[in-house]
Design an enzyme around this catalytic site. Sequence first.
Site, PDB file in Angstrom:
ATOM      1  N   LYS A  70      83.016 -22.229   0.518  1.00 25.85           N
ATOM      2  CA  LYS A  70      81.676 -22.263  -0.018  1.00 25.85           C
ATOM      3  C   LYS A  70      81.879 -23.055  -1.097  1.00 25.85           C
ATOM      4  O   LYS A  70      81.538 -22.781  -2.572  1.00 25.85           O
ATOM      5  CB  LYS A  70      80.319 -21.432   0.064  1.00 25.85           C
ATOM      6  CG  LYS A  70      79.351 -22.034  -0.681  1.00 25.85           C
ATOM      7  CD  LYS A  70      78.226 -21.328  -0.828  1.00 25.85           C
ATOM      8  CE  LYS A  70      78.404 -21.212  -2.586  1.00 25.85           C
ATOM      9  NZ  LYS A  70      77.533 -23.283  -2.729  1.00 25.85           N
ATOM     10  N   ALA A 102      80.664 -25.921  -4.365  1.00 24.01           N
ATOM     11  CA  ALA A 102      79.232 -26.194  -5.054  1.00 24.01           C
ATOM     12  C   ALA A 102      78.707 -26.649  -4.858  1.00 24.01           C
ATOM     13  O   ALA A 102      78.960 -28.105  -4.455  1.00 24.01           O
ATOM     14  CB  ALA A 102      79.786 -26.407  -6.790  1.00 24.01           C
ATOM     15  N   GLU A 160      87.835 -15.775 -10.584  1.00 24.21           N
ATOM     16  CA  GLU A 160      88.245 -16.202 -11.596  1.00 24.21           C
ATOM     17  C   GLU A 160      87.036 -17.166 -12.177  1.00 24.21           C
ATOM     18  O   GLU A 160      86.277 -17.795 -12.128  1.00 24.21           O
ATOM     19  CB  GLU A 160      88.956 -17.872 -11.577  1.00 24.21           C
ATOM     20  CG  GLU A 160      90.206 -17.351 -10.634  1.00 24.21           C
ATOM     21  CD  GLU A 160      91.469 -17.301 -11.803  1.00 24.21           C
ATOM     22  OE1 GLU A 160      91.319 -17.102 -12.777  1.00 24.21           O
ATOM     23  OE2 GLU A 160      92.187 -16.735 -11.612  1.00 24.21           O
ATOM     24  N   CYS A 194      86.506 -23.935 -17.387  1.00 23.04           N
ATOM     25  CA  CYS A 194      86.719 -22.698 -18.195  1.00 23.04           C
ATOM     26  C   CYS A 194      87.513 -22.308 -19.229  1.00 23.04           C
ATOM     27  O   CYS A 194      88.028 -21.321 -19.923  1.00 23.04           O
ATOM     28  CB  CYS A 194      86.912 -21.708 -17.248  1.00 23.04           C
ATOM     29  SG  CYS A 194      88.524 -22.520 -16.156  1.00 23.04           S
ATOM     30  N   GLU A 199      80.347 -19.043 -23.857  1.00 21.24           N
ATOM     31  CA  GLU A 199      80.746 -20.390 -23.039  1.00 21.24           C
ATOM     32  C   GLU A 199      79.702 -21.922 -23.476  1.00 21.24           C
ATOM     33  O   GLU A 199      79.358 -21.628 -22.890  1.00 21.24           O
ATOM     34  CB  GLU A 199      81.260 -20.060 -21.934  1.00 21.24           C
ATOM     35  CG  GLU A 199      82.261 -21.015 -21.336  1.00 21.24           C
ATOM     36  CD  GLU A 199      82.319 -21.128 -20.188  1.00 21.24           C
ATOM     37  OE1 GLU A 199      81.845 -20.150 -18.923  1.00 21.24           O
ATOM     38  OE2 GLU A 199      82.920 -21.174 -19.436  1.00 21.24           O
TER      39      GLU A 199
HETATM   40  P1  NAP Z   1      78.631 -20.726 -11.099  1.00 16.43           P
HETATM   41  O1  NAP Z   1      77.026 -21.130 -11.404  1.00 16.43           O
HETATM   42  O2  NAP Z   1      78.361 -19.462 -11.044  1.00 16.43           O
HETATM   43  O3  NAP Z   1      78.484 -21.326  -9.416  1.00 16.43           O
HETATM   44  C1  NAP Z   1      80.336 -20.842  -8.725  1.00 16.43           C
HETATM   45  C2  NAP Z   1      79.750 -21.289  -7.570  1.00 16.43           C
HETATM   46  O4  NAP Z   1      79.560 -19.572  -7.163  1.00 16.43           O
HETATM   47  C3  NAP Z   1      78.884 -22.620  -6.459  1.00 16.43           C
HETATM   48  O5  NAP Z   1      79.376 -22.528  -5.428  1.00 16.43           O
HETATM   49  C4  NAP Z   1      77.513 -21.642  -6.606  1.00 16.43           C
HETATM   50  O6  NAP Z   1      76.880 -22.288  -5.897  1.00 16.43           O
HETATM   51  C5  NAP Z   1      77.928 -21.066  -6.267  1.00 16.43           C
HETATM   52  N1  NAP Z   1      76.471 -19.395  -6.581  1.00 16.43           N
HETATM   53  C6  NAP Z   1      75.700 -19.993  -7.606  1.00 16.43           C
HETATM   54  N2  NAP Z   1      74.904 -18.839  -7.465  1.00 16.43           N
HETATM   55  C7  NAP Z   1      75.405 -18.068  -6.420  1.00 16.43           C
HETATM   56  C8  NAP Z   1      74.519 -16.696  -6.188  1.00 16.43           C
HETATM   57  N3  NAP Z   1      73.563 -16.102  -6.587  1.00 16.43           N
HETATM   58  N4  NAP Z   1      75.692 -15.780  -4.802  1.00 16.43           N
HETATM   59  C9  NAP Z   1      76.625 -16.371  -4.825  1.00 16.43           C
HETATM   60  N5  NAP Z   1      77.517 -18.003  -4.900  1.00 16.43           N
HETATM   61  C10 NAP Z   1      76.406 -18.273  -6.005  1.00 16.43           C
HETATM   62  O7  NAP Z   1      79.730 -21.550 -11.893  1.00 16.43           O
HETATM   63  P2  NAP Z   1      79.674 -23.324 -12.015  1.00 16.43           P
HETATM   64  O8  NAP Z   1      78.409 -23.582 -13.817  1.00 16.43           O
HETATM   65  O9  NAP Z   1      79.216 -24.047 -11.124  1.00 16.43           O
HETATM   66  O10 NAP Z   1      80.591 -23.094 -12.679  1.00 16.43           O
HETATM   67  C11 NAP Z   1      81.045 -23.157 -14.181  1.00 16.43           C
HETATM   68  C12 NAP Z   1      82.012 -21.806 -14.265  1.00 16.43           C
HETATM   69  O11 NAP Z   1      82.833 -21.628 -13.630  1.00 16.43           O
HETATM   70  C13 NAP Z   1      82.053 -21.359 -16.102  1.00 16.43           C
HETATM   71  O12 NAP Z   1      81.886 -20.180 -16.521  1.00 16.43           O
HETATM   72  C14 NAP Z   1      83.446 -21.727 -15.781  1.00 16.43           C
HETATM   73  O13 NAP Z   1      84.103 -20.986 -16.974  1.00 16.43           O
HETATM   74  C15 NAP Z   1      83.804 -20.796 -14.737  1.00 16.43           C
HETATM   75  N6  NAP Z   1      84.985 -21.942 -14.244  1.00 16.43           N
HETATM   76  C16 NAP Z   1      86.240 -20.522 -14.280  1.00 16.43           C
HETATM   77  C17 NAP Z   1      87.526 -20.943 -13.813  1.00 16.43           C
HETATM   78  C18 NAP Z   1      88.583 -19.767 -13.926  1.00 16.43           C
HETATM   79  O14 NAP Z   1      89.260 -20.161 -13.072  1.00 16.43           O
HETATM   80  N7  NAP Z   1      88.192 -19.007 -14.225  1.00 16.43           N
HETATM   81  C19 NAP Z   1      87.616 -22.313 -13.352  1.00 16.43           C
HETATM   82  C20 NAP Z   1      86.622 -22.805 -13.044  1.00 16.43           C
HETATM   83  C21 NAP Z   1      85.398 -22.406 -13.242  1.00 16.43           C
HETATM   84  P3  NAP Z   1      75.808 -23.659  -6.093  1.00 16.43           P
HETATM   85  O15 NAP Z   1      76.222 -24.730  -6.350  1.00 16.43           O
HETATM   86  O16 NAP Z   1      75.155 -24.050  -4.193  1.00 16.43           O
HETATM   87  O17 NAP Z   1      74.490 -22.594  -7.327  1.00 16.43           O
END
Ligand code: NAP
Length: 486
Positions: free
Chosen positions: A181, A183, A256, A290, A387
């Site tokens: 799934k 984003a 992650e 990240c 962050e």
């Molecule tokens: P996010 O809001 O957590 O979203 C990530 C994924 O989760 C998207 O596919 C999103 O779908 C989905 N999601 C959102 N709400 C959900 C829920 N209630 N239940 C299940 N899935 C859900 O994060 P983001 O803003 O896209 O990404 C930024 C974050 O990712 C930052 O904190 C960054 O540090 C972290 N990150 C970490 C790594 C690593 O390797 N550690 C790498 C890259 C990014 P939708 O798009 O449909 O909302």
Amino acid sequence: MLALKNSKLLCTDSLINGKWVKETKNRTVNVINPANQEIIATVSSVGVIETQQAITSAQQAQKTWRATTAKDRSLLLRRWHDLLLKNQEDLALLMTLEQGKPLTESRGEIAYAASFLAWFAEEAQRIYGDIIPSYSNDRRLMVLKEPVGVCAAITPWNFPAAMITRKVGPALAAGCTIIIKPALETPLTALALGQLSIEAGIPPGVVNILVGPAQEIAQQLTSSTLVRKLSFTGSTPIGKHLMKECADTMKKVSLELGGNAPFIVFDDADIDSAIEGAMLSKFRNAGQTCICANRIYVQSNIYQAFVEKFSAKVARLTVGPGHESNIDQGPLINIAAVEKVEAFVNDAVTLGGKIIIGGARHTRGKLFYQPTVIANATQQMKLAHEEVFGPIAPIFKFNSEEEVITLANNTEYGLASYFYSRDIGRIWRVSEALETGLVGVNSGVISTEVAPFGGYKASGIGREGSKYGIEDYLNTKYVCIADLDK
Ligand code: NAP
């Protein structure tokens, strides 16, 4: 606008059991270009029914996929890798249009994404078990490695291709099938990867991709007893929520999550090299990575010189739409991201931060923000603890090694850290003292498919890439054969 050489790469439906599927009630979602808010494509938005279909198809496909030879799985992954590189320009264009990063960065991400497929094509053939010296002459003890089964992957928008291949590569290599799934902001890159998986000959049901509302799809995936593993990349709060959701079905979980990387410059460092590293670490992907430098700590006796030289470099960054040439920084992903950055900058200024450069939205458009340097940063500011996920570089002053290690570790996160020093004793001490899964010494860019990627503390569980990355997709089975003397 979308002049792709291979028009088949513009896919707008979900991929289930090798077929492109629309949502039954024709629900759709628009994919928006963050550089100009134009609609790039309208994608079918699937839900409960299609997720159940994907789970069933992945479960069916799993039975035959796990029985294929490692060599066959390896060949298919290799073919998929080759197709990513063959279509690098089209994939990079799609990524830049939906995500905003400069084309050069998108090309780089496609190569990086492909590298995980190549790496795990090779690792597929190195999944060894063990023979354990027996405690009894009539018994033989073995360890077998087996695929976990059907896996689910939920991925973010900041690396629309690499965050997928870093999961799907080891999953397929291990003999697992997968439901992805992506984003909602960046489904086109994911679906194009799906089209290339078909062209590579990966059997139907092995790779499924669902575009639709996160909660609706995730709820089906996490509650299913057929799905045996969830791998998530995204924010820490959603990661914690998903871990709880997976508890009832006791899934294997890899997470992650977010980071708050310290970037430390000691007074014995090569300052020019540290500035170059800080530029790359901080402003790549407009600061939306990240592992990007979130807090820059500079030793007090070189602080002023660093701030001046660094700010002069930042002033030369070119901001604009990622598809234009010579762009260093594209737009942020959405208005919420811009508002978050603004709030962090306002907070810092209120608490005595000095804006050296930037500090406001950029004239190129609604989602563009100026590359910003804030001096006199302090521990009271949000920038020290959260962050920022944007092009803001707060520079903190420190006096001693001991002090900066305490400051660096004073966060719930533990993904990446960086420091610059030429002192070999210090390099060992600080590398060992930093509580992060990745440490960059004298470099601001260290990600590679051959090394393990993952966090300590609230930054996650598990490792991706490298020889360790495949373990998360394997079960360990102990077999004891008894009565061998009869
Ligand atoms: P996010 O809001 O957590 O979203 C990530 C994924 O989760 C998207 O596919 C999103 O779908 C989905 N999601 C959102 N709400 C959900 C829920 N209630 N239940 C299940 N899935 C859900 O994060 P983001 O803003 O896209 O990404 C930024 C974050 O990712 C930052 O904190 C960054 O540090 C972290 N990150 C970490 C790594 C690593 O390797 N550690 C790498 C890259 C990014 P939708 O798009 O449909 O909302």
